[in-house]
Design an enzyme around this catalytic site. Structure first.
Site, mmCIF file in Angstrom:
data_model
loop_
_atom_site.group_PDB
_atom_site.id
_atom_site.type_symbol
_atom_site.label_atom_id
_atom_site.label_comp_id
_atom_site.label_asym_id
_atom_site.label_seq_id
_atom_site.Cartn_x
_atom_site.Cartn_y
_atom_site.Cartn_z
ATOM 1 N N GLU A 109 -6.457 12.512 4.621
ATOM 2 C CA GLU A 109 -6.130 13.503 6.461
ATOM 3 C C GLU A 109 -4.209 13.799 6.536
ATOM 4 O O GLU A 109 -5.443 14.793 7.404
ATOM 5 C CB GLU A 109 -6.207 11.691 7.365
ATOM 6 C CG GLU A 109 -8.257 12.122 6.590
ATOM 7 C CD GLU A 109 -7.807 11.097 5.496
ATOM 8 O OE1 GLU A 109 -7.335 10.421 4.815
ATOM 9 O OE2 GLU A 109 -9.523 10.611 5.208
ATOM 10 N N GLU B 271 10.927 13.744 -1.788
ATOM 11 C CA GLU B 271 9.903 13.496 -2.412
ATOM 12 C C GLU B 271 9.731 14.924 -3.579
ATOM 13 O O GLU B 271 8.869 15.834 -2.726
ATOM 14 C CB GLU B 271 8.998 12.571 -2.062
ATOM 15 C CG GLU B 271 9.781 11.579 -1.660
ATOM 16 C CD GLU B 271 8.298 10.672 -1.374
ATOM 17 O OE1 GLU B 271 8.429 9.717 -2.019
ATOM 18 O OE2 GLU B 271 6.855 10.728 -0.445
ATOM 19 N N GLN C 222 12.568 2.443 -2.326
ATOM 20 C CA GLN C 222 12.987 2.871 -0.766
ATOM 21 C C GLN C 222 11.807 1.971 0.250
ATOM 22 O O GLN C 222 11.347 0.877 0.167
ATOM 23 C CB GLN C 222 11.811 3.821 -1.000
ATOM 24 C CG GLN C 222 11.991 5.095 -0.140
ATOM 25 C CD GLN C 222 10.944 6.653 -0.257
ATOM 26 O OE1 GLN C 222 10.055 6.367 -1.216
ATOM 27 N NE2 GLN C 222 10.352 7.017 0.164
ATOM 28 N N SER D 124 8.389 0.219 -5.349
ATOM 29 C CA SER D 124 8.433 0.685 -6.585
ATOM 30 C C SER D 124 9.727 0.044 -6.755
ATOM 31 O O SER D 124 11.033 0.712 -6.128
ATOM 32 C CB SER D 124 8.140 1.869 -6.917
ATOM 33 O OG SER D 124 6.959 2.237 -6.686
ATOM 34 N N SER E 151 7.649 1.805 3.697
ATOM 35 C CA SER E 151 6.546 1.611 4.516
ATOM 36 C C SER E 151 5.902 1.030 4.607
ATOM 37 O O SER E 151 6.942 -0.448 4.502
ATOM 38 C CB SER E 151 5.100 2.366 3.594
ATOM 39 O OG SER E 151 4.960 3.543 3.302
#
Lengths: 366, 407, 366, 407
Positions: free
Chosen positions: D375, D247, D129, D164, D132
């Site tokens: 958060e 996910e 993936q 990963s 990010s």
């Protein structure tokens, strides 16, 4: 996996939610407080008519023939609306003791409870509570002694009293609350919605309900059960407090927008929900253990209690706090949850006792 | 590193002590049981007069105004020594001396200073603060009380809350909105209100504890002459900030009537030893906070003693104390169990202790809201002490009348 | 009221801050770690030149003649920059023991410490630490035994060893770290910047520094002192972590603005500062008690430790957390505070022990 | 109220168990010690092939695609039973099966489905993936990797992190910015990237624990044919959400290699009794959380078993578990004292326990960040489960290229 209440039980919860929403409000609680009476007799009669007082009592004893799960459901809703009725004392404790007793007196009283004709409460606390480390004595058919704190005593019709006989054998006794020698002194405390009183028994006629190991085991079992019922009551209260502040936080504006739009507020409300859902999950397991058998019950009860105490205390404190100044006034309703959360945190044993119990259970390897 | 007075401070302390020793006991005698009534207020005025006569009414003010031109530390020392006696002091007189006087001195006209400062220092005038409103607490600048110009007067309508001593005060410090067509901070004006003016109605607020230490004040077409305005029209927020800056930095906890760690420890010893230990980690953490607050206050006093400005972090005193008080009280009530909720079942000594925890349980909740709620103080510490960015504000540039206001 | 460090002490702090800022950075720490050496010898020599190693040693013994307050100031700055030097072991513990000993050997070693020629560490821990519940024995001038965890042992030149004589009398012994029979085994642990090792002593020559009650009291006093010094070190670390995240939070943008503009972030940073200021206030009192006398010292040390542990742990955890993913990488420096906070939380006794000590002091009525 | 399987679930569990009993042991044998290498990945592919052949590769997918059209609960049951064996499973195959497949099925063309779905289910294709970035974590839509159209191709430049298995994957799920002149959510496009394309460079990330479980991926003018775009140009955010929704809800804590309350209790018993008691309240609170999480998961499974959608509150599982893991590990390391920081000084059994707490101390910190930081999860619970207002957003209407970005 069907780790949930049944559709029927959820229907009962919804019905209770609607019914209590109609008949019991903070306004009605305030009116009740002004009357100074021990409990809301009108509401109590309605509960009797609806069958709630015998929901977990067998049909042949006049009840609806359901079980403890229905009591869980009702406790949650009663906890949310803080209805001033002696449901916990009479239905969740006294009736559960009577169900475990043989003999005609127990059966008769149970029928009166179910019919709404008797408020009954357990008088056991002396130096400590829920044990037979007591000074109250029974001899020649008469009981004498004193009990420090008896919930719902002011409005009680009958009492279940712990005592020892001459051989220090444990006893559970049945006493008519209006009998000669029964003295009750009402007490002022933090939560006026659940009145407590001091009890003195001076040579009062009493019937034996249970004795010896049977009495001891019955008391212990009802204590554990009660802890799980209380957890549901606390969860109801915590959810009530969360609902109250979630609504207020949306309608109260500061700095040009709803206060609930601030992360300081919204994250606190998220934490309330998280604590409630953890407590609810433990309480579900407690409910399951009520039917599934006694092995898991001590740990289930302890985990349910600890997380319910934490959830309710947090929700009640922060509900009041986030209301700001108005929350600190008598006219706001935050105080009712604030008081009740403290009362329920210590009812049936405080956090330290439940912590010990939980870890002891872990060590035994549940 | 020294926790003792400097020589100069020590000399002053001796002076104060001997004066108090000679003077205070008479004023502590036979105080009325009702600590919020007119008679008690009169006793407070007497004591203020006595202090003023001896030059202790306004220690930091110039001598021309009746002060002694001394350092703020001397004021702290006087307050510390005064607190050893159960005197009729507190907001009753400190709102006037501590808030009204510096505000009027900073923003008032010579006539206003002449008219109000001395009489206040002499205890002739008692004051109350008319700031907060039901819809304006943390967001004080969102207040709605209207001030409409009418010739030489202003006409005020609105409602104020949390007004200590409004029921006996002679004058009030009032901020109201004189212009709703400009952004909120820009449309405020500041007034001195004669509390005997027609249309002023004072009602006690009943608190969750059942007591009534505060009032709400309704203002129904109340007329204030323009000569009682302080500062320019539309500059009320600036004047308000002066008042708020003078609210004393207080870390509380000095009162013997509220719970502390020692009192919880006393209670803890009534449990069996193993349960005692279970509570010990939690109690020790609170004890470390209590100690930390005490020495934090020493550090603030050191700054005051040196004449330094206090930083924004000083506000943490109230934040920590209020939460500590609630946590300690709640822990104590947990230790005490069900019996602790019914003090009358205990011995008189224990009942008094338990009553303290009940008070702390309520008062801790109040303190977390009053004088800057937890969240406001954290914002201030973050923004002023750490220099972090302010919140995004949607209300800064918009006319007040256009702001959404919920219900 | 002058509850603050003196201007001279603050000057020392500022000087230390500047000096360490110049010579010790996270980059230099990383370079040091790659060398695999026990400590940063270059930096240690500089500290010696500046007089820091004898700051609290009398002038007649070669030191600067200041006192424990100067050690507090230096510990705070060393804690902030995590400088890999055996300052705490050698200067805050060993030198403080040697100052309390009479005899030429102690004086000689103290001079070597001051001059930067000797790294010295206390080897006392066996079953537990800081007491004489030990198996190490001294007889005929030789000491034998083993010590589990000795800080800064890998680079030590001399050791102060706790032992018992044949009559089980407590002893503090001086041992040359290079003497025959001294075996050191370096240990891998959470914080590689403060190396620890296992020590075995097999018939090693030793000199007696102190014995009996004198030894016992000296050890206890140095332990309490060390707790207060450690609190300053923790406060320095906590402040370092707060400074790191306050700077990062301003420069890291998400959702179009600095992350530190979110209440969820800024309130957490405010809480860090509050915890640090409470800890600092307690540490100041601890520092005062170092000079003022022993009565307040146990409570002062315990309060300082508990609040410093809490402040550093919170700051180190949340500094890493609020950095987000990058904080979890080796290349980010958050890990150094994260590791050190855990190490210092248990050095000199864990939270439970300090809790007991604090409450015991309260009960005695300090 | 029942914690047992329904009859149908029980039948399926029996089927799975007996299949695993016959099949799994062979695939658990002699697994390579390096759990992140190519050899281990090959073993994972073998196992995936085996599962696919038996119809367990995609339990919820239609039979036409190689699935068995069963309920999500059956997938949970398979996973539970599979987890009893130390098989080469995990993100290695689940990124493809659990994320790539449903994303391609939802947004892909028939050709793309044909090309990628079956080979993935059969274990032929491994995926990673690529979402990010160093400057886009919680704010994923702020990502900066550029996608520039060039004829029939796209040219991608940028850097991705926390990938990963990127070092062995054949294909990557990539989202990049195709238009910086529109607001951030509107200028993204979604691609499938052949990891062997020139310009793709994979480097391991060294974590604070010293291990390397993730990679960063540098994309230097990497060319992707337009036929590997999924969804419309500029609609990459919608496709990304599909991937993220898949996910798996995980409450963790099932791993025997991470600390739990029981292991801390074991450690506690090494202390003297009075100190044990001091830690008990804190540990009991964590125990109540651990229990609560376990039964919360039962409630989620019940919802899955009934085919109900999970509510936003499901996200609390990771929030609670990550914090619990950090708290438990830190408490354990406190109980263990200095010696606990040096496992090799302990007995082998105790050393293994201590190692667990070290791992938990680091991994708890990681989990609080990964897959939605604390958060972000609190925001989601507040907004989605409680319906509270969203944050004020300054980046919603502004062209991405005009947004401030710090350094």
């Amino acid at each position: 996996m069907d780790f949930d209440f049944s559709d029927e039980q959820k229907m009962l919860r919804d019905e209770a939610h609607r019914f209590l929403g109609d008949v019991s409000s903070f306004a009605s609680i305030r009116r009740h407080l002004e009357t100074g009476s021990a409990f809301d007799r009108g509401l109590w009669a309605r509960l009797g008519e609806m069958g709630w007082l015998g929901v977990a009592v067998a049909e042949e004893q006049g009840g609806l023939g359901f079980g403890p799960l229905e009591l869980c459901v009702l406790n949650e809703e009663l906890g949310r609306c803080l209805a001033p009725v002696p449901f916990f004392s009479t239905v969740c404790i006294a009736a559960e003791i009577l169900k475990g007793c043989t003999g005609a007196a127990a059966a008769r009283l149970l029928r009166r409870i179910v019919g709404g004709q008797a408020v009954v409460t357990l008088a056991s606390a002396e130096r400590s509570d829920w044990n037979f480390d007591i000074a109250t004595r029974f001899a020649g058919g008469k009981v004498s002694g004193s009990k420090t704190l008896v919930a719902d005593l002011p409005g009680a019709d009958a009492l279940i009293v712990t005592a020892l006989d001459a051989d220090k054998e444990p006893l559970l006794l049945l006493v008519d609350a209006l009998a000669n020698g029964v003295m009750r002194t009402a007490l002022q405390g933090l939560d006026a919605l659940r009145p407590q009183a001091h009890l003195v028994l001076d040579q009062v006629d009493a019937d034996v309900l249970a004795r010896g190991d049977e009495a001891r085991q019955l008391l212990a079992r009802v204590h554990e059960q009660a802890a799980i019922f209380a957890a549901f009551e606390q969860i109801g209260g915590a959810q009530g407090a969360l609902d109250m502040i979630a609504a207020y936080g949306q309608q109260r504006y500061a700095f040009g927008r709803p206060i609930a739009g601030n992360q300081a507020v919204k994250h606190k409300l998220a934490d309330m929900l998280v604590k409630i859902e953890l407590a609810r999950s433990n309480a579900y397991y407690g409910a399951w253990s009520l039917e599934a058998g006694p092995a898991e019950r001590p740990v289930a009860a302890a985990a349910a209690r600890l997380s319910a105490i934490e959830a309710f205390e947090f929700a009640a404190e922060e509900n009041l706090h986030l209301h700001g100044g108005i929350g600190y006034t008598w006219e706001a309703d935050c105080q009712f949850y604030y008081r009740r959360s403290r009362l329920l945190a210590v009812s049936l044993g405080n956090a330290a006792q439940w912590s010990q119990k939980l870890l002891a259970g872990y060590s035994r390897g549940i | 590193m020294n926790v003792q007075d400097t020589p100069e401070e020590a000399r002053f302390r001796v002076e104060v002590r001997s004066w108090l020793q000679a003077t205070a006991p008479e004023f502590c005698k036979d105080l009325p049981a009702d600590r919020s009534g007119i008679e008690y207020a009169a006793r407070g005025q007497d004591w203020q007069r006595k202090k003023a006569a001896a030059g202790f009414a306004a220690i930091c003010l110039p001598q021309t105004l009746g002060g002694r031109d001394a350092s703020p530390m001397m004021e702290v020392i006087f307050a510390e020594e005064e607190a050893r006696y159960p005197l009729p002091v507190g907001p009753l007189t400190s709102i006037g001396v501590g808030l009204a006087v510096p505000t009027i001195l900073a923003h008032g006209t010579p006539e206003q200073i002449e008219r109000f400062v001395k009489p206040t220092l002499l205890g002739e005038l008692l004051w109350c603060q008319l700031f907060s409103e039901p819809a304006a607490g943390s967001d004080l600048a969102g207040l709605r009380a209207r001030a409409t110009r009418d010739g030489d007067d202003w006409i005020i309508s609105g409602q104020k809350v949390w007004n200590s001593w409004a029921h006996v005060a002679h004058w009030g410090l009032l901020v109201a909105r004189s212009d709703a067509s400009v952004p909120k901070h820009k449309g405020l004006s500041y007034f001195l209100l004669d509390m005997r003016t027609p249309g002023v109605e004072v009602r006690p607020i009943r608190q969750i504890s059942g007591e009534s230490e505060f009032n709400e004040v309704f203002l129904n077409d109340v007329r204030i002459p323009d000569c009682c305005r302080i500062g320019q029209v539309g500059e009320g927020w600036k004047v308000t900030m002066t008042t708020l800056m003078n609210e004393r930095v207080s870390v509380g906890g000095e009162s013997g009537t509220l719970p502390d760690v020692r009192s919880v420890l006393g209670l803890l010893q009534t449990l069996e030893p193993e349960l005692q230990a279970v509570y010990r980690m939690q109690l020790a953490r609170l004890a470390a906070q209590e100690q930390g607050l005490k020495y934090f206050r020493f550090r603030l006093l050191t700054q005051i003693s040196r004449g330094e400005m206090l930083s924004a972090v000083a506000g943490m005193g109230k934040l920590v104390y209020a939460n500590l008080l609630q946590d300690l009280s709640s822990l104590a009530l947990d230790i005490a169990g069900t019996a602790g909720l019914y003090p009358e079942t205990a011995s008189p000594a224990m009942a008094a202790e338990l009553k303290k925890f009940h008070d702390g349980y309520f008062w801790g909740a109040a303190l977390r809201i009053a004088g800057g709620a937890d969240e406001i103080l954290r914002n201030q510490i973050a923004e002023r002490a750490l220099g972090l960015p302010g919140d995004i504000r949607v209300d800064k540039e918009v006319a007040f009348s256009k702001l959404p206001s919920g219900r």
